[in-house]
Scaffold this active site. Structure first.
Site, PDB file in Angstrom:
ATOM      1  N   SER A  39      -1.283   2.311  -1.090  1.00  0.00           N
ATOM      2  CA  SER A  39      -2.519   2.073  -1.062  1.00  0.00           C
ATOM      3  C   SER A  39      -3.358   3.355  -1.569  1.00  0.00           C
ATOM      4  O   SER A  39      -3.100   3.305  -2.952  1.00  0.00           O
ATOM      5  CB  SER A  39      -2.873   1.916   0.400  1.00  0.00           C
ATOM      6  OG  SER A  39      -4.358   1.386   0.843  1.00  0.00           O
ATOM      7  N   ASP A 183      -2.039  -4.936   0.753  1.00  0.00           N
ATOM      8  CA  ASP A 183      -1.681  -3.165   0.901  1.00  0.00           C
ATOM      9  C   ASP A 183      -0.152  -3.139   1.262  1.00  0.00           C
ATOM     10  O   ASP A 183       0.119  -3.829   2.306  1.00  0.00           O
ATOM     11  CB  ASP A 183      -2.777  -3.250   1.737  1.00  0.00           C
ATOM     12  CG  ASP A 183      -2.899  -1.507   1.933  1.00  0.00           C
ATOM     13  OD1 ASP A 183      -1.912  -0.753   2.163  1.00  0.00           O
ATOM     14  OD2 ASP A 183      -4.078  -1.057   2.009  1.00  0.00           O
TER      15      ASP A 183
END
Length: 322
Positions: A39, A183
């Protein structure tokens, strides 16, 4: 020896990780061969691999909501001097009317990545024999995937960075190679084990959460706040699982593992990008890493004695004098 730097997910809290990395690389002169990020960590690792700390600091301390979102699903208001976050019902509804699969869109982040992780940087990373790895969640195949700069083209690499950062359903969904990606933190928030599997013998891991839970959640007032609460609960336990597995793997492979947690709770919503706060967090990360390294060094320096050792030494000297 193969040294690795691992950076967890954490949205805007990545600014803290930048400060920690700056201290380790500039003041401690730590030279890493492998960089693994999830991320927000995936956004940072290309710059870190090239030692571009100043450029990374400028990038991370000057972003805002408009830099990230092409359709922002959040409203941010100040109430009694405090920021209160709520869902933008209009923007969310508009996204659904357009037939999109998420409440918000992060196309601006994709442009930001393209403008700041250039093809020249990508080529230089490969020329310098550095390896940069980003984590993505393949929702179609129901598995975590790790994308290395050594194994893909520049275009693919920037796509994977973007996909790794997309905290759905509030950000865009990456659709690539007939699969849907999101993500990487949904499955591997702290990819320590992946660094070990790639041959790391010493790892510095920056974890953008406190070591122990310090706050209780405010009761949810609507479906959106409840969704945030559920996601936060899930990610907290994913993080703990990742760290436990990482520690076991490090112990099994005799890998030196240094963990850097945030000393305090930085924010309860890491999808809010406040330039002033992020500048503060960068400085805080630098100071924390300095104190952490001094603490680690004092534990291993033979010339640093405990109070008990000093007392025993004085007693021995007194006996000899007698």
């Amino acid at each position: 020896m193969k040294k690795a730097l691992v950076i967890s997910g954490g949205g805007s809290k990545g600014a803290f990780a930048g400060g920690v990395a700056q201290y380790l690389m500039k003041k401690e002169n730590r030279d890493y061969d492998l960089f693994v990020g999830t991320s927000t960590g995936s956004l940072m690792v290309s710059h870190l691999a090239l030692g571009m700390l100043d450029e990374l600091k400028v990038l991370y301390t000057n972003v805002n909501q408009d830099t990230i979102f092409s359709n922002n699903p959040f409203n941010i208001k100040k109430v009694a001097g405090e920021k209160v976050i709520s869902i933008s019902h209009f923007n969310t509804l508009w996204n659904l009317i357009l037939g999109r699969k998420t409440f918000g869109e992060s196309k601006n982040l994709k442009s930001l990545i393209k403008n700041n992780v250039t093809k020249e940087m990508y080529n230089k990373i490969r020329e310098n024999n550095k390896e940069v790895v980003v984590t993505v969640s393949n929702l179609t195949a129901n598995q975590i995937e790790y994308k290395s700069s050594n194994d893909c083209t520049y275009e693919d690499f920037t796509d994977w960075i973007w996909g790794s950062c997309n905290y759905i359903p509030f950000m865009s969904l990456l659709e690539k190679d007939h699969c849907q990606y999101a993500d990487g933190g949904f499955g591997s928030l702290v990819p320590i084990r992946e660094a070990i599997l790639r041959g790391a013998t010493e790892i510095d891991a920056i974890i953008l959460e406190t070591e122990v839970s310090q706050i209780n959640k405010v009761p949810s007032k609507n479906p959106f706040s409840l969704l945030f609460t559920v996601f936060d609960f899930m990610l907290t336990h994913v993080e703990r699982h990742n760290i436990t597995i990482g520690k076991l793997a490090a112990n099994n492979k005799n890998v030196k593992l240094n963990l850097y947690y945030t000393p305090t709770v930085l924010t309860t919503n890491s999808l809010v990008f406040d330039q002033k706060l992020m500048r503060k967090w960068w400085k805080s990360g630098f100071r924390y890493a300095k104190s952490k390294r001094e603490e680690l060094m004092s534990e291993f320096r033979p010339d640093v004695l405990t109070d008990k050792e000093i007392e025993e030494g004085i007693e021995d000297v007194e006996k000899l004098n007698l």
